[in-house]
Design an enzyme around this catalytic site. Sequence first.
Site, PDB file in Angstrom:
ATOM      1  N   ASN A 166      73.213  11.647  16.562  1.00  0.00           N
ATOM      2  CA  ASN A 166      73.075  10.772  15.387  1.00  0.00           C
ATOM      3  C   ASN A 166      71.649  10.812  14.849  1.00  0.00           C
ATOM      4  O   ASN A 166      70.692  10.933  15.613  1.00  0.00           O
ATOM      5  CB  ASN A 166      73.455   9.330  15.749  1.00  0.00           C
ATOM      6  CG  ASN A 166      74.904   9.228  16.213  1.00  0.00           C
ATOM      7  OD1 ASN A 166      75.713  10.112  15.927  1.00  0.00           O
ATOM      8  ND2 ASN A 166      75.209   8.202  16.973  1.00  0.00           N
ATOM      9  N   VAL A 167      71.548  10.697  13.546  1.00  0.00           N
ATOM     10  CA  VAL A 167      70.223  10.730  12.903  1.00  0.00           C
ATOM     11  C   VAL A 167      69.797   9.319  12.500  1.00  0.00           C
ATOM     12  O   VAL A 167      68.743   9.121  11.902  1.00  0.00           O
ATOM     13  CB  VAL A 167      70.248  11.679  11.674  1.00  0.00           C
ATOM     14  CG1 VAL A 167      70.466  13.131  12.134  1.00  0.00           C
ATOM     15  CG2 VAL A 167      71.305  11.283  10.648  1.00  0.00           C
TER      16      VAL A 167
ATOM     17  N   HIS B  58      69.769  16.327  16.582  1.00  0.00           N
ATOM     18  CA  HIS B  58      70.069  16.776  15.206  1.00  0.00           C
ATOM     19  C   HIS B  58      69.088  16.211  14.195  1.00  0.00           C
ATOM     20  O   HIS B  58      69.348  16.237  12.994  1.00  0.00           O
ATOM     21  CB  HIS B  58      71.506  16.380  14.822  1.00  0.00           C
ATOM     22  CG  HIS B  58      72.532  17.190  15.554  1.00  0.00           C
ATOM     23  ND1 HIS B  58      73.867  16.868  15.571  1.00  0.00           N
ATOM     24  CD2 HIS B  58      72.417  18.292  16.326  1.00  0.00           C
ATOM     25  CE1 HIS B  58      74.525  17.747  16.304  1.00  0.00           C
ATOM     26  NE2 HIS B  58      73.666  18.612  16.791  1.00  0.00           N
TER      27      HIS B  58
ATOM     28  N   CYS C 206      57.421  18.898   6.874  1.00  0.00           N
ATOM     29  CA  CYS C 206      56.727  19.818   5.957  1.00  0.00           C
ATOM     30  C   CYS C 206      57.415  21.184   6.025  1.00  0.00           C
ATOM     31  O   CYS C 206      57.628  21.731   7.106  1.00  0.00           O
ATOM     32  CB  CYS C 206      55.255  19.950   6.380  1.00  0.00           C
ATOM     33  SG  CYS C 206      54.370  21.229   5.474  1.00  0.00           S
TER      34      CYS C 206
ATOM     35  N   CYS D  53      53.628  17.320   1.155  1.00  0.00           N
ATOM     36  CA  CYS D  53      53.221  16.982   2.530  1.00  0.00           C
ATOM     37  C   CYS D  53      51.794  16.422   2.502  1.00  0.00           C
ATOM     38  O   CYS D  53      51.096  16.465   1.472  1.00  0.00           O
ATOM     39  CB  CYS D  53      53.270  18.229   3.414  1.00  0.00           C
ATOM     40  SG  CYS D  53      51.893  19.374   3.130  1.00  0.00           S
TER      41      CYS D  53
HETATM   42  N1  APR Z   1      84.419   3.819  18.718  1.00  0.00           N
HETATM   43  C1  APR Z   1      84.431   4.948  19.465  1.00  0.00           C
HETATM   44  N2  APR Z   1      84.657   6.181  18.945  1.00  0.00           N
HETATM   45  C2  APR Z   1      84.860   6.254  17.613  1.00  0.00           C
HETATM   46  C3  APR Z   1      84.856   5.114  16.771  1.00  0.00           C
HETATM   47  C4  APR Z   1      84.615   3.854  17.385  1.00  0.00           C
HETATM   48  N3  APR Z   1      84.592   2.710  16.676  1.00  0.00           N
HETATM   49  N4  APR Z   1      85.124   5.534  15.496  1.00  0.00           N
HETATM   50  C5  APR Z   1      85.268   6.869  15.542  1.00  0.00           C
HETATM   51  N5  APR Z   1      85.130   7.303  16.816  1.00  0.00           N
HETATM   52  C6  APR Z   1      85.196   8.677  17.324  1.00  0.00           C
HETATM   53  C7  APR Z   1      86.201   9.548  16.602  1.00  0.00           C
HETATM   54  O1  APR Z   1      87.461   9.482  17.263  1.00  0.00           O
HETATM   55  C8  APR Z   1      85.565  10.936  16.745  1.00  0.00           C
HETATM   56  O2  APR Z   1      86.019  11.576  17.933  1.00  0.00           O
HETATM   57  O3  APR Z   1      83.938   9.247  17.089  1.00  0.00           O
HETATM   58  C9  APR Z   1      84.073  10.649  16.878  1.00  0.00           C
HETATM   59  C10 APR Z   1      83.292  11.031  15.647  1.00  0.00           C
HETATM   60  O4  APR Z   1      83.369  12.439  15.515  1.00  0.00           O
HETATM   61  P1  APR Z   1      82.596  13.151  14.315  1.00  0.00           P
HETATM   62  O5  APR Z   1      82.852  12.411  13.048  1.00  0.00           O
HETATM   63  O6  APR Z   1      82.934  14.609  14.421  1.00  0.00           O
HETATM   64  O7  APR Z   1      81.052  12.938  14.644  1.00  0.00           O
HETATM   65  P2  APR Z   1      80.191  13.716  15.730  1.00  0.00           P
HETATM   66  O8  APR Z   1      81.029  14.123  16.903  1.00  0.00           O
HETATM   67  O9  APR Z   1      78.994  12.879  16.006  1.00  0.00           O
HETATM   68  O10 APR Z   1      79.741  15.030  14.913  1.00  0.00           O
HETATM   69  C11 APR Z   1      78.817  15.870  15.579  1.00  0.00           C
HETATM   70  O11 APR Z   1      78.643  17.224  13.584  1.00  0.00           O
HETATM   71  O12 APR Z   1      78.706  16.998  11.338  1.00  0.00           O
HETATM   72  C12 APR Z   1      77.861  17.288  12.386  1.00  0.00           C
HETATM   73  O13 APR Z   1      75.560  16.979  12.656  1.00  0.00           O
HETATM   74  C13 APR Z   1      76.758  16.282  12.485  1.00  0.00           C
HETATM   75  O14 APR Z   1      75.917  15.137  14.439  1.00  0.00           O
HETATM   76  C14 APR Z   1      77.099  15.505  13.742  1.00  0.00           C
HETATM   77  C15 APR Z   1      77.906  16.488  14.553  1.00  0.00           C
END
Ligand code: APR
Length: 236
Positions: A94-95, A111, A119, A138
């Site tokens: 997460n960012v 990430h 920069c 920058c």
């Molecule tokens: N509680 C627990 N889990 C949850 C909740 C919640 N309230 N809501 C959603 N989820 C779960 C979903 O089921 C899913 O498996 O969180 C996950 C989110 O998945 P993604 O949307 O794919 O996010 P993420 O896995 O962090 O993506 C990874 O991909 O797009 C790039 O750089 C971006 O860091 C990101 C990376």
Amino acid sequence: MPPDANVVFLTGAGISAESGLRTFRDNDGLWEEHSIEDVATPEAFLRDPELVYRFYNLRRAQLQSNVVNPNKAHYALAEFERCHKGKVLIITQNVDDLHERAGSQNILHMHGELLRARCCHSQRTFSMTGSFDGAARCICCTPQQSIRPDIVWFGEMPFYMEEIEQAVVEADFFISIGTSGNVYPAAGLVQLANHNQAHTVELNLLPSEMNNAFKEAHYGMASLIVTQYLTQNVEE
Ligand code: APR
């Protein structure tokens, strides 16, 4: 969980969903309105930098709005880090800064971070809470150079990978929270943990792409299952 266990958490967008930040791949997720190729790749930044600046400016402003705050899952991790005697590390995809705002200290943003800019010439990063565009410059170079969001885009190498791999190799517990297991190298870390005899746990709303790789899994809302898991498994 032994009190001196070495614990590594991997968090994804799901841990921040209940704080009001959209995930990426759930329906109505962030990618629903934008294709990854249009806002989260170096090619997109070259092709249409103003669209990319705007995409991150909007997310940066939303993160700092008073309706986006850490939730119980973030606070549970911070409390665990405060009380646990063994090493605790949060590796986050997460960012956002919700882990920091909840009080966690040992965090690696693999990430990048929405509240930092970089920069384009020196690659130095600095705090950035406002909006900026291609006219921004920058403060580290002469003549001053353009800056970009300090975000790892698709096709770029995530940050801290050596430190992350070392931490996972040494982990006794590897606990994945709120990630779909779609994006490598983050998605492959559970296999590295298993290979080094860690106990691997998936805490997620739904089974992720990597769900079969975990030795234990609990499904539900992060604010519930993270608190429950830590309360039930901590022998402090
Ligand atoms: N509680 C627990 N889990 C949850 C909740 C919640 N309230 N809501 C959603 N989820 C779960 C979903 O089921 C899913 O498996 O969180 C996950 C989110 O998945 P993604 O949307 O794919 O996010 P993420 O896995 O962090 O993506 C990874 O991909 O797009 C790039 O750089 C971006 O860091 C990101 C990376």
